[in-house]
Design an enzyme around this catalytic site. Sequence first.
Site, mmCIF file in Angstrom:
data_model
loop_
_atom_site.group_PDB
_atom_site.id
_atom_site.type_symbol
_atom_site.label_atom_id
_atom_site.label_comp_id
_atom_site.label_asym_id
_atom_site.label_seq_id
_atom_site.Cartn_x
_atom_site.Cartn_y
_atom_site.Cartn_z
ATOM 1 N N GLU A 23 0.858 -1.191 0.000
ATOM 2 C CA GLU A 23 0.000 0.000 0.000
ATOM 3 C C GLU A 23 0.884 1.228 0.000
ATOM 4 O O GLU A 23 1.936 1.252 0.646
ATOM 5 C CB GLU A 23 -0.898 0.004 1.246
ATOM 6 C CG GLU A 23 -1.678 1.317 1.355
ATOM 7 C CD GLU A 23 -2.828 1.275 2.333
ATOM 8 O OE1 GLU A 23 -2.692 0.585 3.363
ATOM 9 O OE2 GLU A 23 -3.837 1.936 2.071
ATOM 10 N N CYS A 218 -6.689 1.363 2.584
ATOM 11 C CA CYS A 218 -7.589 2.520 2.484
ATOM 12 C C CYS A 218 -7.356 3.305 1.197
ATOM 13 O O CYS A 218 -8.249 4.023 0.738
ATOM 14 C CB CYS A 218 -7.404 3.425 3.692
ATOM 15 S SG CYS A 218 -7.879 2.635 5.228
ATOM 16 N N ASN A 352 -12.157 -2.850 0.514
ATOM 17 C CA ASN A 352 -11.147 -3.050 1.555
ATOM 18 C C ASN A 352 -11.743 -2.741 2.906
ATOM 19 O O ASN A 352 -12.252 -1.632 3.112
ATOM 20 C CB ASN A 352 -9.955 -2.114 1.325
ATOM 21 C CG ASN A 352 -9.035 -2.079 2.535
ATOM 22 O OD1 ASN A 352 -8.421 -3.072 2.891
ATOM 23 N ND2 ASN A 352 -8.986 -0.934 3.216
ATOM 24 N N GLU A 353 -11.692 -3.686 3.804
ATOM 25 C CA GLU A 353 -12.022 -3.440 5.205
ATOM 26 C C GLU A 353 -13.354 -2.696 5.374
ATOM 27 O O GLU A 353 -13.482 -1.844 6.231
ATOM 28 C CB GLU A 353 -10.887 -2.608 5.823
ATOM 29 C CG GLU A 353 -10.587 -2.962 7.242
ATOM 30 C CD GLU A 353 -9.412 -2.166 7.807
ATOM 31 O OE1 GLU A 353 -9.527 -0.941 7.944
ATOM 32 O OE2 GLU A 353 -8.392 -2.789 8.131
#
Length: 635
Positions: A23, A218, A352-353
């Site tokens: 990331e 994120c 994501n998440e």
Amino acid sequence: ELVVQTKRVGAEIQPTMYGLFFEDINYAADGGLYAELVKNRSFEFPQNLMGWKSFGKVSLKDDGPFERNPHYVRLAYSGHPHKQTGLDNEGFFGIGVKQGEEYRFSVWARIPEGGEAGKIRVELVNTASKGERQAFATETLTIDSKEWKKYQVMLKPNVTDAKAVLRIFLASRPTVDLEHVSLFPTDTWKGHENGLRKDLAQALADLKPGIFRFPGGCIVEGTDLATRYDWKKSVGPVENRPLNENRWQYTFPHRFFPDYYQSYGLGFYEFFLLSEEIGAEPLPVLSCGLSCQFQNTDADAHVAVCDLGSYIQDALDLIEFANGSIDSPWGKVRAEMGHPAPFNLKFIGIGNEQWGKEYPEHLEPFIAAIRKAYPQMKIVGSSGPDSEGKQFDYLWPEMKRLKADLVDEHFYRPETWFLSQGSRYDNYDRKGPKVFAGEYACHGKGKKWNHFHASLLEAAFMTGLERNADIVHMATYAPLFAHVEGWQWRPDMIWYDNLKSVRTASYYVQQLYALYKGTNVLPLTMNKVPVTGGEGQNGLFASAVYDKLKDEIIVKVANTSDKAQPLTLKFDGWKKKEVLSAGRCIKLASADPDMDNTIGKPSAVIPRESDLQVSGQVLNVNLEPKTFAVYILKK
Ligand code: AHR
């Protein structure tokens, strides 16, 4: 006593079992893995000269040759031979260059008025010397066309400097326009021109990862929908890839980097290529139309399910970009970038998440569309962040209902958590999706930085991943990279400055698991009780695997206690003539649990290998306190 059930060869360990999660956090891409040394090379930062200092007659223009990056600078004669026009670039925490290496300076340029040729002088300037600032590499470029053209010249520094400045002077009377000013080492990973920093890419390759998840995190979602990672903008000629804000520009009040942007120079083509070159399956993750909920719970940060059409199309087009024939629209883009052969993408992550009921609602139409067009594609859903497991409890049944192939779980938790989760996966539903432990790291003793003890507990926890390899198909530590001067988040697996990098103890734990993952799980008992993890026994955590390709039995044991512990390794079901013929042991240990590797001391905690004296059917060893050991044994 540890008894390995060698005749009960268990579940297959997936080739994807241990891998990497990349990331762009902590200056992992621009300023890190991506080897570009110029910051704001296209003058598209919101303050167009951020990263630059201009002097003399420099003006900003916005009708340049690249539609998505229209800004450029005009350098005009100052009117006096002793007055200079030009500009300096500060790089990312300076520009790091090494003596004897070559650096390719390139620029798109023109002489807007035509006629007599223009000239620029390009220099690397030492900022560290007290007093005078000295140029230590200088070249001149002649700009001979009224049309935009790419020019390049090699700079060969005669010193090593971690914090140089790139200086460009106008060296002629005619005006010169400059756009996309770039400086790359020629010695990049595999020599690619739009390449990656060699030491960092090598560290990834050395881990022998089975899976490579990108581009976040994120970052996938962005601070808001407008700044989500848009893969389509990250492919094609680098000059025309637009700038994107980095969601990690601002992390909690104390870490703010106003100049942290994504050039997209390290884009999806480069991610796929890197995956191929390090031997890992690529796992791209795309936005599911929900912005980073960690930041933003507003309803307008979400795309309504009925409006997801373009997001779903992005996912289908990505699969075509990776796998489509060169006659398909997106396969053609890939081929034109230099890779006519497909990348053979097998996995795709959506979201994501994410959490809340919005996520499964958003995921459902993606799954339907991808399954219809690409029935073989494995789809990775998400189970939200681990807030005491609550999101997991809600989302796992939803992921099962939607038939996601894998579910991505994240946990950044303290030492006590890691010590109590050895049996986390023992009772997971075997009829549902498989597990991808996609982001985890032990945040030890209230210290959110790298130290040996945290890595030891990660090793202990990972015995539980390995023993449950029938359901755990992927695991990746996070975050991967951090610049020592530009981090937002720690601990991280690999740290670096502008010239050097260092692999942490956590890196070595990951590497030991990846190099010695074997092919099949072997059940084992500890003191006659099946090893299920839990809180370990006397602080001991263990797992065993068989490598059928090398015919090796591999036993991993983490001694998290303060005491040395005698271990007796036995092998159940062996006939009389079956005896140990060879053995070695690799240990990771540190007398000081707070110790970790640093740029100055990169080998403070590294694996150490020794041969074992073996004979007969039993191996007696003494495992030192606070040690992670990998025993590699042959019959
Ligand atoms: O790794 C840092 C962040 O942690 C990731 O972006 C996110 O997925 C998680 O919250």
